[in-house]
Design a protein around this motif. Structure first.
Motif: not given
Length: 436
Positions: A269-277, A301-305, A396-401, A416-420
């Protein structure tokens, strides 16, 4: 006729065209700096000098005398003809090279030069083009905008024989070497996705380019190499455009489409995909969520999160967050230094402040655990439901992709990241951090 001629594309298989939607395809606008050789007409002086050599007047001094030229001018002229491969020097005499006579008869010569050419890289198919497609810098709200799955690679264009040949034919030159300059600007080409449906509510699709009035089969093939067919349909918002096929997109066992039912054990996965995941996991996890992120900030890590954490807790989901880039000892020393005047620009300090805020919000809640990684960490991990683990470079908690800047701009960077899908790995990751 336009796209109407593709209404029966899958008719033999029992599918009919139902609807379509606009799709914006990303392109990188690039600049190539090329060292070239180009055949140019000979100047009158070039021709006269060559005639002298044919007539036996072949030394620098004799040519200067006959043509009444300063020696420096003649010397520069002879150097230019030599560099063009027309003349060669033997002792004091100049002679034609093997190809030199042919150039002289054609009254032309090759000159070395440096030119810059625009080229275009398709962020989905990974193909280079020398002719600019119809591109738009801005994308309307609410449309399907694809995120690049291919990135510009310098060695790729430098060794891309087909692209070099196309440039040579287009500009009438011979390219000796290529250097990729600007390659970070993104613009978008508008296409259409055509949705076809059969009697069993199954869906097929095709991409249509209205400019060329052709199907863009290369785009479809590239997406299907990256994603499964169902994922492409979800990416293209087929459920939104085909309400009658909602049943085709029901999630299996509440899991995300990246790793379903053991069909696919890993996925890049890349930016948008990671964020959405991450956001989907916060909304849909059933048992536990485990996050390791060196840093945290209030932009992510805002009010929505925080509301998503509350939502997970309300479902009985255990949420564990580990953070801390530097060691706990060093962080303690830094806290003493900042006791009187905190440095709010220090991201370690901001992470600590955010952790304290979360601990205060969820004080007394046994379903939320916030801990500092004692030795410090640069790992980025998301694990959930004891089965799935995401490991990569994404904070994950300091970049919105890149979400806030539409995944473009000077501040955008690829992560990028790999989901296993592996229960033993998910367990091992937690055990390494002392979470059992």
């Amino acid at each position: 006729m336009g796209r109407q001629r593709y209404e029966g594309l899958y008719e033999e298989e029992g599918y009919q065209l139902c609807t379509s939607a606009g799709v914006y395809v990303p392109w990188f606008l690039c600049t190539l700096k090329c060292r070239c050789e180009r055949e140019q007409p000979m100047s009158e002086l070039d021709k006269t000098v060559c005639k002298c050599i044919l007539g036996g007047i072949d030394t620098l001094e004799d040519i200067s005398f006959v043509l009444s030229l300063d020696k420096e001018i003649t010397e520069g002229e002879m150097y230019g003809l030599s560099m063009a491969g027309i003349l060669a020097q033997t002792g004091k005499k100049f002679v034609f090279t093997e190809k030199g006579r042919d150039f002289f008869h054609r009254k032309s010569k090759k000159e070395a030069m440096v030119d810059e050419y625009p080229v275009y890289f398709n962020g989905i198919t990974g193909k280079w083009h020398i002719h600019k497609p119809e591109l738009k810098a801005e994308v309307p709200e609410g449309v399907i905008r694809l995120v690049p799955v291919k990135t510009v690679a310098k060695p790729d264009i430098e060794n891309h024989a087909q692209a070099r040949q196309a440039l040579e034919e287009e500009y009438g030159t011979h390219i000796i070497s290529v250097q990729l300059l600007d390659y970070k600007t993104i613009a978008y080409q508008e296409e259409e996705i055509l949705f076809y449906e059969n009697g069993q509510k199954q869906v097929l699709f095709a991409f249509y380019d209205s400019v060329s009035d052709q199907l863009d089969t290369m785009l479809g093939e590239a997406l299907l190499k990256k994603f499964r067919r169902r994922e492409v349909l979800e990416l293209m918002q087929a459920e939104k455009h085909l309400e009658i096929v909602q049943s085709c997109f029901a999630r299996e066992n509440g899991l995300l489409p990246y790793c379903q039912g053991g069909q696919q054990q890993h996925h890049y996965l890349q930016n948008r995909e990671i964020r959405e995941l991450l956001l989907k996991v916060m909304d849909e996890a059933e048992k536990e969520i485990f996050i390791i992120s060196p840093w945290m900030n209030r932009r992510v890590v805002n009010d929505d999160f925080i509301a998503k954490i509350r939502g997970a807790v309300s479902r009985g989901v255990m949420v564990t967050i580990g953070y801390g880039y530097i060691s706990e000892v060093e962080m303690g020393q830094r806290c003493k230094e900042y006791q009187d005047a905190p440095n709010k620009g220090d991201r370690e300090w901001r992470s600590l402040a955010m952790a304290k805020k979360l601990q205060q919000i969820f004080s007394g809640c046994s379903f939320v655990k916030i801990f500092y990684v004692k030795e410090g960490t640069h790992e980025k991990i998301l694990s959930y439901d004891g089965k799935y683990t995401l490991i990569g470079s994404y904070n994950l908690l300091s970049y919105d992709g890149g979400e806030q800047n539409n995944y473009t701009g000077i501040q955008f960077r690829y992560e990028g990241a790999i989901l296993i899908e592996d229960a033993s790995l998910a367990r091992e990751v937690k055990e390494r951090f002392g979470i059992l």
